[in-house]
Write a protein that holds these residues in place. Sequence first.
Motif, PDB file in Angstrom:
ATOM      1  N   HIS A   1       0.896  -1.165   0.000  1.00  0.00           N
ATOM      2  CA  HIS A   1       0.000   0.000   0.000  1.00  0.00           C
ATOM      3  C   HIS A   1       0.932   1.213   0.000  1.00  0.00           C
ATOM      4  O   HIS A   1       1.684   1.415   0.971  1.00  0.00           O
TER       5      HIS A   1
ATOM      6  N   GLU B   1       1.862   3.504   3.038  1.00  0.00           N
ATOM      7  CA  GLU B   1       2.175   2.904   4.340  1.00  0.00           C
ATOM      8  C   GLU B   1       3.688   2.844   4.515  1.00  0.00           C
ATOM      9  O   GLU B   1       4.331   1.849   4.195  1.00  0.00           O
TER      10      GLU B   1
ATOM     11  N   ARG C   1      -2.442   4.897  -1.311  1.00  0.00           N
ATOM     12  CA  ARG C   1      -2.513   3.460  -1.066  1.00  0.00           C
ATOM     13  C   ARG C   1      -2.550   2.665  -2.377  1.00  0.00           C
ATOM     14  O   ARG C   1      -2.014   1.566  -2.468  1.00  0.00           O
TER      15      ARG C   1
ATOM     16  N   HIS D   1       2.929  -3.407   7.043  1.00  0.00           N
ATOM     17  CA  HIS D   1       1.805  -2.499   6.775  1.00  0.00           C
ATOM     18  C   HIS D   1       1.619  -1.501   7.902  1.00  0.00           C
ATOM     19  O   HIS D   1       2.204  -1.636   8.982  1.00  0.00           O
ATOM     20  N   THR D   2       0.732  -0.505   7.634  1.00  0.00           N
ATOM     21  CA  THR D   2       0.262   0.405   8.695  1.00  0.00           C
ATOM     22  C   THR D   2      -1.258   0.484   8.566  1.00  0.00           C
ATOM     23  O   THR D   2      -1.834  -0.078   7.629  1.00  0.00           O
TER      24      THR D   2
HETATM   25 ZN   LIG Z   1      -1.665  -2.070   4.188  1.00  0.00          ZN
END
Ligand SMILES: [Zn+2]
Length: 355
Positions: free
Chosen positions: A57, A60, A99, A142-143
């Motif tokens: 993404h 992130e 993203r 990820h975040t």
């Molecule tokens: Zn993500």
Amino acid sequence: MARAPFEIAGIEVQPGTRQTIEVQVAKLYTHTPLHIPVEIVHGRRDGPVLMVCGAIHGDEINGVEIVRRVLINTALRNLRGTLVAVPIVNIFGFVQRTRYLPDRRDLNRCFPGSESGSLGGRIAYLLRTQIMEHVTHIIDLHTGAIHRFNLPQIRAELKSPETARMAEAFAAPIIINAGLREGSLRAYADSQNIPVITYEGGEALRFDEVVIASGVKGVMRVMRELKMTPAKKSVKPPRKRSEVAASSQWVRADIDGIMRPVAKLGQKIRKGQKLAMVADPFGASETAIISPCSGIVICVNNLPLVNEGEAIYHIARFDELGEAEKAMDYFRDSMESEVSEAVLPVHPWDELQKQ
Ligand SMILES: [Zn+2]
């Protein structure tokens, strides 16, 4: 017998060396080729081939910094096996600070992809044939989405023992036994029997030092567990590191309005406890958002402007909430000494909040 070179995108990386390689994945409509930069650290001795990737993404970005810090870690000098570091998977999104891909697709829903599909499908296809086919283990970083801050947590399908071993070794405070979402890198890897864990922490387009430091520690711990780097001589008594959540639940706003959060990330919550207040701008009406369950807050919405039905808090439920609380305490204590002193608070009142 000497170890064979690692071959990727037609390039051979010799044992005991490291190299940054540009893997071509697509062409821009300017006719410019588009590459995903990959760093290969190919150890002298045989061992697992671990891929650590960030920014599938594109916004992130904590994972990008985690990969950078892993790559400069001195433990890699004596690496057993191979580290395949892919700091930025979604190059398009990263450049655009979004993203998604330019056609608004989510690259993490495009797996397994195909050679002649959409841009996302083609990137997914090339990623798995050029890179993932060579790896034995994966950590995907990820975040939370934009305005949503995730507590450091591991998401993994724990029925695979090797995946469970990685999840535990990472030692984030919370582990979510998360089902596989169709089209994701994690689902694809799992379908190929590649043990894979996802680390979630922080929010999109922001760095968070605790999230980054704990991510770096987690990746290095997994590498030690897989015997890629030497074991640490630790004499510390074992303490509660991670607790596996039984389930999790999003709490949504039941009216529109302006929100003042009450509950904090990582806080233990009892069913019926107040999570936030939502009011209209005149102060005439005000409603509390009440937690429908007991658990630990694992995600908070940082945007005070909420519409009815929007997800505001994510609560993880546990069979033994006390154990989860212990894991949170351990995490807070362990991170206190980890966060670099060189990192200055952005706001002068960050120091105030610590007291
Ligand atoms: Zn993500």
